[in-house]
Design a protein around this motif. Structure first.
Motif, mmCIF file in Angstrom:
data_model
loop_
_atom_site.group_PDB
_atom_site.id
_atom_site.type_symbol
_atom_site.label_atom_id
_atom_site.label_comp_id
_atom_site.label_asym_id
_atom_site.label_seq_id
_atom_site.Cartn_x
_atom_site.Cartn_y
_atom_site.Cartn_z
ATOM 1 N N ASP A 283 -47.912 7.322 31.898
ATOM 2 C CA ASP A 283 -48.410 6.354 30.911
ATOM 3 C C ASP A 283 -47.539 6.347 29.663
ATOM 4 O O ASP A 283 -47.252 5.292 29.093
ATOM 5 N N THR B 40 -41.291 2.326 27.489
ATOM 6 C CA THR B 40 -40.507 1.244 28.089
ATOM 7 C C THR B 40 -40.909 -0.102 27.498
ATOM 8 O O THR B 40 -40.046 -0.943 27.196
ATOM 9 N N LEU B 41 -42.214 -0.331 27.308
ATOM 10 C CA LEU B 41 -42.671 -1.579 26.695
ATOM 11 C C LEU B 41 -42.161 -1.720 25.268
ATOM 12 O O LEU B 41 -41.728 -2.792 24.852
ATOM 13 N N ARG C 89 -44.351 4.491 30.367
ATOM 14 C CA ARG C 89 -44.591 3.045 30.396
ATOM 15 C C ARG C 89 -44.685 2.480 28.989
ATOM 16 O O ARG C 89 -44.133 1.421 28.694
ATOM 17 N N LYS C 90 -45.405 3.171 28.102
ATOM 18 C CA LYS C 90 -45.514 2.710 26.716
ATOM 19 C C LYS C 90 -44.159 2.685 26.028
ATOM 20 O O LYS C 90 -43.824 1.738 25.315
#
Length: 143
Positions: free
Chosen positions: A18, A24-25, A21-22
């Motif tokens: 998670d 990467t965003l 992913r954060k």
């Protein structure tokens, strides 16, 4: 490794995933925001009205057409304009058919005027032109 430790390790892996992913965003936003600003600065907004005429860009022959060939089809009459940028066109021929196209593929076409309308646009008093030329010291040959 017992079951409790395996579950704990799996939860830690999911939490790490998670976080990745954060990150990467956030990284994507950092790089895409300047690109979108640059792109939006050079995009021209086209406004079409009902009853206008437009030419349609023919993108099928983008690379293979000769230099003296036209890439514009039409003219077409604009029947309906949607908020998404899609425009419904109709041919100006007696046998009409309608088609939907992206508004970025269109260019406004100015309807041809009749000979009388064209002359009225440039209707200049010949005497006023001659007097203005004499005032400037220019000589105009007799017509």
């Amino acid at each position: 490794m017992n079951l409790f430790e395996a579950q704990r390790a799996r939860i830690m892996q999911l939490n790490a995933l998670d976080e990745v992913r954060k990150m990467t965003l956030q990284h994507t936003e950092v790089f895409q925001n300047p690109r979108t600003k640059w792109h939006d600065r050079y995009v021209k907004e086209k406004k079409f009205k009902l009853g206008d005429w437009a030419l349609l860009y023919d993108s099928r022959y983008k690379d293979s057409m000769g230099k003296l060939q036209t890439r514009w089809l039409g003219p077409y009459e604009i029947v309906e304009v949607f908020q998404s940028g899609v425009v419904q066109l109709a041919t100006i021929d007696p046998i009409q058919f309608k088609l939907l196209v992206n508004g970025h593929r269109l260019c406004l076409y100015h309807k041809p005027t009749t000979r009388e309308e064209f002359i009225q646009q440039f209707d200049i008093q010949p005497h006023a032109t001659i007097l203005a030329a004499h005032a400037r010291g220019l000589s105009i040959p007799n017509i």
